[in-house]
Design a protein around this motif. Structure first.
Motif, PDB file in Angstrom:
ATOM      1  N   ILE A 129      74.657  20.661  12.520  1.00 47.21           N
ATOM      2  CA  ILE A 129      74.821  19.907  11.067  1.00 47.21           C
ATOM      3  C   ILE A 129      73.707  18.822  11.213  1.00 47.21           C
ATOM      4  N   GLU A 130      73.494  18.181  12.402  1.00 49.16           N
ATOM      5  CA  GLU A 130      72.575  17.032  12.391  1.00 49.16           C
ATOM      6  C   GLU A 130      71.013  17.809  12.145  1.00 49.16           C
ATOM      7  N   ALA A 131      70.900  18.814  12.814  1.00 48.18           N
ATOM      8  CA  ALA A 131      69.621  19.600  12.803  1.00 48.18           C
ATOM      9  C   ALA A 131      69.389  20.194  11.262  1.00 48.18           C
ATOM     10  N   CYS A 132      70.286  20.527  10.712  1.00 49.77           N
ATOM     11  CA  CYS A 132      70.245  21.134   9.227  1.00 49.77           C
ATOM     12  C   CYS A 132      70.057  19.972   8.399  1.00 49.77           C
ATOM     13  N   ASN A 133      70.207  18.408   8.558  1.00 49.01           N
ATOM     14  CA  ASN A 133      70.096  17.740   7.852  1.00 49.01           C
ATOM     15  C   ASN A 133      68.627  17.252   7.815  1.00 49.01           C
ATOM     16  N   VAL A 134      68.107  17.218   9.103  1.00 51.85           N
ATOM     17  CA  VAL A 134      66.803  16.981   9.288  1.00 51.85           C
ATOM     18  C   VAL A 134      65.794  18.004   8.355  1.00 51.85           C
ATOM     19  N   ALA A 135      66.080  19.322   8.720  1.00 52.00           N
ATOM     20  CA  ALA A 135      65.317  20.453   8.109  1.00 52.00           C
ATOM     21  C   ALA A 135      65.439  20.327   6.579  1.00 52.00           C
ATOM     22  N   ALA A 136      66.523  19.914   5.938  1.00 54.98           N
ATOM     23  CA  ALA A 136      66.715  19.868   4.630  1.00 54.98           C
ATOM     24  C   ALA A 136      66.224  18.938   4.073  1.00 54.98           C
ATOM     25  N   LEU A 137      65.847  17.726   4.553  1.00 59.44           N
ATOM     26  CA  LEU A 137      65.459  16.552   3.936  1.00 59.44           C
ATOM     27  C   LEU A 137      63.877  16.516   4.369  1.00 59.44           C
ATOM     28  N   ALA A 138      63.728  16.035   5.609  1.00 57.30           N
ATOM     29  CA  ALA A 138      62.487  15.718   5.958  1.00 57.30           C
ATOM     30  C   ALA A 138      61.603  17.151   6.150  1.00 57.30           C
ATOM     31  N   GLY A 139      62.267  18.203   6.583  1.00 64.92           N
ATOM     32  CA  GLY A 139      61.599  19.703   6.523  1.00 64.92           C
ATOM     33  C   GLY A 139      61.107  19.957   5.362  1.00 64.92           C
ATOM     34  N   THR A 140      62.037  19.945   4.278  1.00 62.57           N
ATOM     35  CA  THR A 140      61.564  20.176   2.880  1.00 62.57           C
ATOM     36  C   THR A 140      60.252  19.420   2.531  1.00 62.57           C
ATOM     37  N   ALA A 141      60.251  18.250   2.630  1.00 61.34           N
ATOM     38  CA  ALA A 141      58.924  17.351   2.428  1.00 61.34           C
ATOM     39  C   ALA A 141      57.794  17.829   3.181  1.00 61.34           C
ATOM     40  N   LEU A 142      58.125  18.103   4.314  1.00 63.27           N
ATOM     41  CA  LEU A 142      56.860  18.580   5.351  1.00 63.27           C
ATOM     42  C   LEU A 142      56.337  19.804   4.876  1.00 63.27           C
ATOM     43  N   ALA A 143      57.394  20.774   4.493  1.00 62.95           N
ATOM     44  CA  ALA A 143      56.738  22.014   3.725  1.00 62.95           C
ATOM     45  C   ALA A 143      56.095  22.051   2.661  1.00 62.95           C
ATOM     46  N   CYS A 144      56.551  21.138   1.823  1.00 59.74           N
ATOM     47  CA  CYS A 144      55.795  20.751   0.395  1.00 59.74           C
ATOM     48  C   CYS A 144      54.260  20.191   0.621  1.00 59.74           C
ATOM     49  N   ILE A 145      54.022  19.345   1.483  1.00 59.78           N
ATOM     50  CA  ILE A 145      52.800  18.850   1.927  1.00 59.78           C
ATOM     51  C   ILE A 145      51.785  19.873   2.552  1.00 59.78           C
ATOM     52  N   VAL A 146      52.387  20.590   3.611  1.00 56.88           N
ATOM     53  CA  VAL A 146      51.824  21.779   4.140  1.00 56.88           C
ATOM     54  C   VAL A 146      51.296  22.589   3.113  1.00 56.88           C
ATOM     55  N   TYR A 147      52.061  23.008   1.939  1.00 56.77           N
ATOM     56  CA  TYR A 147      51.516  23.925   1.086  1.00 56.77           C
ATOM     57  C   TYR A 147      50.322  23.317   0.488  1.00 56.77           C
ATOM     58  N   PHE A 148      50.123  21.898   0.031  1.00 55.02           N
ATOM     59  CA  PHE A 148      48.923  21.566  -0.457  1.00 55.02           C
ATOM     60  C   PHE A 148      47.662  21.695   0.666  1.00 55.02           C
ATOM     61  N   TYR A 149      48.233  21.532   1.926  1.00 60.22           N
ATOM     62  CA  TYR A 149      47.027  21.671   2.928  1.00 60.22           C
ATOM     63  C   TYR A 149      46.721  23.143   2.950  1.00 60.22           C
ATOM     64  N   ALA A 150      47.576  23.972   2.917  1.00 61.08           N
ATOM     65  CA  ALA A 150      47.176  25.292   3.036  1.00 61.08           C
ATOM     66  C   ALA A 150      46.179  25.562   1.822  1.00 61.08           C
ATOM     67  N   ASN A 151      46.472  25.174   0.574  1.00 63.31           N
ATOM     68  CA  ASN A 151      45.434  25.260  -0.359  1.00 63.31           C
ATOM     69  C   ASN A 151      44.154  25.144  -0.141  1.00 63.31           C
TER      70      ASN A 151
END
Length: 535
Positions: free
Chosen positions: A394-416
């Motif tokens: 559950i702790e790991a899912c919390n990290v991925a759901a919050l910080a991980g989603t934000a990280l994926a969003c900014i990586v999307y801009f970098y991939a562009n």
């Protein structure tokens, strides 16, 4: 009995909020970003701004080129500049069925290199992920199920908190679990009306996807949705396609027709289509789609179009420019859609939606974190001998759901910016970079949580997100030559706002990471602090 009912509601609120909250955090964050999908798409396309010439009509230059290049084409299509400095796209279909298109400078008529800008889904990716997780029909159903779960969590939360309004005015920082609960309550109460509205309208927009069987029974399986929409809207039948007469005729004054169309539609045309150009049966159609920055106060701010007879200039059809009582059924659906998509009220309403979406995301984030903070102090042993392992997951899912989603969003801009502009299928690769980063954030959080502690997983992902957000303007400058100063000098406030917002997010995530780091130094997490199942 009251205590028993409240305990049941508390249990429902806790577990429904937890298991739905992980994906809902991602849904809400991407939905919040999609409020500004048009500026995000503009920034990601990275199209160079062109000099603006006074007294230059793009329609005249486009028609002159098409008349010389494809005089016998069955149709011309011109995507007009949306803003000063934009290019326009000309397309036509040849007699052999092949399609052609060029990019033109509207001021000079010169053809521009292709691809002009970068092929990308831009902000539309955030919108698609928001309502279907980029997963097609199963994604629709999953988002609908989670949205119903959020409504359950909202209602049960109101029941559980007896002093909900008093709690709103109470915040005790530095008190651990109490502080997280205060933050959760404050965010929930302040955004409660917005959250109820946004979830309910989101469900109502896709009611056909969630309950298709009555419509299919009524209209049959084939083209059922199209028949239903046509009957609901009470639209006049579409114009039959014109047949070529074989008699040559001069092109109408397209600039004058555009001026009339802008006046009659009440907004500038963004697209022009000429059917059978140079024939006596030619038609000219102008479309004005609902734009992201439209400052109309009308909630029913839908697209508009007008079709002219090319030979006489007579109006053949005008759609969307006026309301009719006969359209009441359609308007009830459109009102829900416009409320959810924020297609009214201009940029002020969009910023209100943006702030409301961030508060809703923060409310869910504090709720999921609060669960773990409480269980660190006192385990309820819900899962018996596996409780410790479940809590780590559950702790790991919390990290991925919050910080991980934000990280994926900014990586999307970098991939562009990092993928070559001429690369085949680059738009799909950008989305894959987002999805793989999100998955990698979960794997990283699981490894960190089981081998060290969850705080380290938070630190890694928060600092990574912060640094990537802060460095985005530098990456843009290095890869495209465009930068914040250039945007401001050219009056491109939308692209400038994308970079300023990214830096603001970077500072926010840096503050979060610094706070987590201080908490780690003050009270390091030890293995003994984890819930240990009884033997």
């Amino acid at each position: 009995m009251k205590d028993s009912f409240r305990k049941s509601m508390a249990w429902l609120h806790t577990w429904c909020g937890l298991f739905c909250g992980w994906v809902l955090c991602a849904i809400f964050l991407t939905g919040t970003l999609s409020v500004f999908r048009e500026p995000i798409t503009r920034w990601m396309q990275a199209q160079p701004l062109l000099p603006v010439a006074a007294n230059s009509n793009p329609v005249v230059r486009a028609s002159a080129y098409l008349a010389a290049t494809a005089p016998q084409a069955p149709a011309w299509q011109v995507d007009l500049p949306r803003r000063p400095g934009d290019a326009m796209q000309l397309a036509w279909k040849a007699d052999d069925g092949s399609r052609h298109h060029v990019i033109m400078d509207p001021a000079t008529g010169a053809l521009l290199d292709q691809p002009w800008g970068r092929a990308t889904q831009g902000g539309r990716h955030f919108m698609a992920f928001h309502y279907m997780l980029q997963g097609g029909l199963p994604g629709y159903w999953l988002v609908g199920f989670l949205s119903m779960g959020m409504l359950v969590a909202l209602v049960s939360g109101v029941v559980v908190h007896k002093r909900i309004f008093k709690d709103f005015f109470t915040f005790r920082p530095g008190k651990g679990q109490r502080s997280w609960l205060d933050a959760h309550n404050a965010m929930a109460v302040l955004s409660l009306p917005f959250l109820f509205m946004i979830v309910y309208t989101g469900l109502s927009v896709f009611y056909i996807s969630y309950m298709p069987w009555p419509m299919e029974t009524m209209y049959g399986g084939k083209d059922a949705y199209e028949q239903y929409q046509a009957e609901l809207a009470l639209k006049p039948p579409p114009l039959a396609p014109p047949a070529r007469s074989g008699i040559a005729a001069a092109l109408p004054d397209l600039a004058a027709l555009q001026l009339r169309a802008d006046t009659l539609m009440g907004r500038p045309a963004l697209e022009m289509t000429v059917d059978l150009p140079g024939d006596t049966h030619q038609r000219v159609r102008f479309d004005a789609r609902s734009t992201e920055g439209d400052d109309s106060r009308d909630l029913l701010n839908h697209a508009r179009s007008i079709t002219f007879d090319g030979a006489t200039g007579a109006i053949l059809q005008l759609e969307g420019a006026q309301h009719d009582a006969g359209y009441a059924g359609k308007f009830s659906h459109e009102a829900m859609e416009q409320l959810h998509l924020a297609h009214f009220g201009g940029w002020s309403v969009k910023w209100l939606y943006f702030v409301g979406g961030l508060m809703g995301t923060a409310m869910m984030a504090t709720g999921t974190i609060l669960f773990c903070v409480k269980r660190r102090k006192k385990s309820e042993m819900e899962f018996g001998a596996a409780t410790a392992t479940v809590y780590r997951v559950i702790e790991a899912c919390n990290v991925a759901a919050l910080a991980g989603t934000a990280l994926a969003c900014i990586v999307y801009f970098y991939a562009n910016r990092l993928l070559p502009a001429a690369l085949e299928g680059r738009a799909k690769l950008e989305i894959q970079a987002f999805m793989y980063t999100w998955l990698a954030s979960l794997l990283h959080a699981l490894v960190r949580t089981f081998l060290t502690n969850p705080r380290q997983a938070w630190l890694d992902q928060l600092w990574s997100t912060a640094l990537l957000c802060l460095a985005l303007p530098l990456l843009n400058w290095v890869t495209t030559g465009q930068h914040l100063g250039l945007y401001l000098a050219n009056g491109d406030g939308q692209s400038a706002a994308v970079e300023l917002t990214a830096m603001a997010f970077g500072l926010a995530f840096a503050c979060m990471a610094r706070h987590v780091g201080k908490a780690t130094q003050a009270a390091p997490v030890k293995q003994a602090n984890r819930p240990v199942p009884a033997r």
